[in-house]
Design a protein around this motif. Structure first.
Motif, PDB file in Angstrom:
ATOM      1  N   LEU A 119     109.661  15.571  51.262  1.00 15.93           N
ATOM      2  CA  LEU A 119     108.256  15.907  51.015  1.00 15.93           C
ATOM      3  C   LEU A 119     107.668  16.901  52.023  1.00 15.93           C
ATOM      4  O   LEU A 119     106.474  17.187  51.964  1.00 15.93           O
ATOM      5  CB  LEU A 119     107.416  14.624  51.016  1.00 15.93           C
ATOM      6  N   GLN A 167     102.454  13.200  39.072  1.00 16.41           N
ATOM      7  CA  GLN A 167     102.946  12.117  39.916  1.00 16.41           C
ATOM      8  C   GLN A 167     103.971  12.669  40.898  1.00 16.41           C
ATOM      9  O   GLN A 167     104.820  13.476  40.528  1.00 16.41           O
ATOM     10  CB  GLN A 167     103.607  11.026  39.076  1.00 16.41           C
ATOM     11  N   THR A 170     106.794   8.927  46.292  1.00 14.67           N
ATOM     12  CA  THR A 170     106.637   8.821  47.739  1.00 14.67           C
ATOM     13  C   THR A 170     107.189   7.478  48.201  1.00 14.67           C
ATOM     14  O   THR A 170     107.185   6.499  47.456  1.00 14.67           O
ATOM     15  CB  THR A 170     105.163   8.929  48.162  1.00 14.67           C
ATOM     16  N   PRO A 184     104.231   9.951  52.768  1.00 14.81           N
ATOM     17  CA  PRO A 184     103.132  10.630  52.064  1.00 14.81           C
ATOM     18  C   PRO A 184     102.408  11.662  52.925  1.00 14.81           C
ATOM     19  O   PRO A 184     101.973  12.700  52.422  1.00 14.81           O
ATOM     20  CB  PRO A 184     102.202   9.484  51.675  1.00 14.81           C
ATOM     21  N   LEU A 187     102.664  15.447  52.794  1.00 12.34           N
ATOM     22  CA  LEU A 187     102.028  16.200  51.708  1.00 12.34           C
ATOM     23  C   LEU A 187     100.591  16.613  52.035  1.00 12.34           C
ATOM     24  O   LEU A 187      99.899  17.163  51.177  1.00 12.34           O
ATOM     25  CB  LEU A 187     102.026  15.354  50.423  1.00 12.34           C
ATOM     26  N   LEU A 200     100.235   9.669  44.089  1.00 13.87           N
ATOM     27  CA  LEU A 200     101.353   9.332  44.959  1.00 13.87           C
ATOM     28  C   LEU A 200     101.888   7.968  44.513  1.00 13.87           C
ATOM     29  O   LEU A 200     101.313   6.921  44.831  1.00 13.87           O
ATOM     30  CB  LEU A 200     100.910   9.321  46.420  1.00 13.87           C
ATOM     31  N   GLY A 204     103.602   5.181  48.405  1.00 20.56           N
ATOM     32  CA  GLY A 204     104.320   5.577  49.605  1.00 20.56           C
ATOM     33  C   GLY A 204     104.922   4.417  50.380  1.00 20.56           C
ATOM     34  O   GLY A 204     105.355   4.591  51.515  1.00 20.56           O
ATOM     35  N   THR A 211      99.020   6.576  52.599  1.00 23.08           N
ATOM     36  CA  THR A 211      98.579   6.943  51.251  1.00 23.08           C
ATOM     37  C   THR A 211      97.152   6.492  51.006  1.00 23.08           C
ATOM     38  O   THR A 211      96.337   7.229  50.439  1.00 23.08           O
ATOM     39  CB  THR A 211      99.501   6.311  50.200  1.00 23.08           C
ATOM     40  N   VAL A 221      93.812  13.043  45.770  1.00 16.62           N
ATOM     41  CA  VAL A 221      94.859  12.032  45.935  1.00 16.62           C
ATOM     42  C   VAL A 221      94.492  10.699  45.289  1.00 16.62           C
ATOM     43  O   VAL A 221      93.441  10.114  45.569  1.00 16.62           O
ATOM     44  CB  VAL A 221      95.184  11.808  47.428  1.00 16.62           C
ATOM     45  N   LEU A 223      96.733   6.920  43.879  1.00 19.19           N
ATOM     46  CA  LEU A 223      97.982   6.196  44.149  1.00 19.19           C
ATOM     47  C   LEU A 223      98.133   5.063  43.148  1.00 19.19           C
ATOM     48  O   LEU A 223      97.165   4.603  42.545  1.00 19.19           O
ATOM     49  CB  LEU A 223      97.990   5.656  45.579  1.00 19.19           C
TER      50      LEU A 223
END
Length: 312
Positions: A119, A167, A170, A184, A187, A200, A204, A211, A221, A223
């Motif tokens: 990543l 998507q 992570t 994560p 990124l 994510l 993560g 995350t 972001v 998750l």
């Protein structure tokens, strides 16, 4: 397969409660009679109304008995055939393929670059050009890290333009994951630059606190709680608790990472619902949120966020 892993022990325990002591025989009988009806039985028991499916590198074996949305995995087209084209034609082919997938009904994209080169992504076209012509290989084919990075950046651009989510795998994964390169936080610069809708996946885990904080500070972001739920059963509650310490209610999505075995999807929902009720009790005991606030959290976590992001 290690049947002493916590996941398998929990699954066995719960299936006995659902199907009886001879749960394997009963499961096999139901699947033999009608595999789709068996999946429907599980999904109705867990109240599963829809699914988001990354079709990966395989093909659909049965029609899911619920509404579903498909995601296109970009690594499907980063292959030897692509490297046979000149660089500019390869990039054009990649971009047009992604656009076409959305035109024909895919809900968004998925990348597993964490399994390939990690990543630590850098969007540099000149380096991508140079590595496109490099012959260095890894287990997955041409290594070409700079090219793979560049194509993820292209995907982020197209996803933002087309208003669809992407998507990004992570955190932990199968044994071929580049675990040391899957944090994560690597990124950070990418999600700051491409403010679309970046989910994510797996939160993560075990780096889920990173995350959660990223979902708090970056508009792009989101998750989900897939994979560790339900494959690491106790973590479903423990990690959800740490995620909901900081993540906004509109940024966290339910997930299970169910693959092939429908019982994974079934167990994931059961554990997540139980865990949410524990969280509800904790919030109320500490007088942190009202019942109305918690209902909003619950609706968004299990339904609303997925409806909005994936276009159900």
């Amino acid at each position: 397969m290690n049947l002493l892993k916590p996941f398998f022990l929990v699954l066995k325990h719960r299936l006995k409660k659902l199907l009886g002591e001879n749960f394997i025989d009963e499961r096999n009988r139901m699947i033999k009679d009608d595999p789709v009806n068996y999946v429907r039985f599980l999904f109705q028991d867990a109240n599963i109304e829809g699914m988001v499916i990354d079709e990966g590198f395989g093909k659909k074996e049965i029609e899911p008995p619920v509404k579903y949305k498909l995601l296109f995995r970009i690594e499907k087209i980063i292959n030897d055939e692509m490297f046979k084209k000149p660089f500019d034609k390869a990039i054009e082919y990649f971009e047009e393929t992604l656009r076409e997938k959305i035109r024909i009904g895919y809900a968004g994209f998925k990348t597993i670059i964490a399994y390939r080169t990690g990543l630590k992504i850098s969007c540099n076209e000149s380096k991508a050009f140079e590595e496109f012509y490099s012959g260095e290989r890894d287990w997955f084919g041409r290594k070409a890290k700079a090219l793979r990075d560049f194509l993820v950046c292209k995907t982020l651009e197209i996803a933002k333009e087309l208003k669809v989510p992407i998507q990004v795998h992570t955190g932990a994964g199968d044994r071929d994951i580049k675990l040391d390169l899957s944090r994560p936080s690597y990124l950070t610069d990418v999600v700051r630059k491409y403010e679309g809708k970046v989910i994510l996946v797996h939160a993560g885990y075990p780096y889920h606190r990173e995350t959660a904080w990223m979902s708090y500070i970056f508009p792009s972001v989101y998750l989900d709680i897939s994979q560790f739920n339900p494959l690491a059963p106790l973590s479903t509650f423990n990690v959800m608790k740490e995620i909901f310490e900081v993540s906004p209610a509109n940024k966290v999505l339910y997930g299970s990472d169910a693959f092939n075995i429908p019982e994974i999807a079934w167990l994931g929902v059961k554990l997540a619902k139980e865990s949410f009720e524990e969280l509800r009790s904790e919030f109320l005991k500490r007088d942190l949120l009202s019942e109305d606030d918690l209902e909003v959290f619950k609706e968004r976590f299990f339904y609303k966020n997925a409806e909005e992001l994936y276009g159900f």
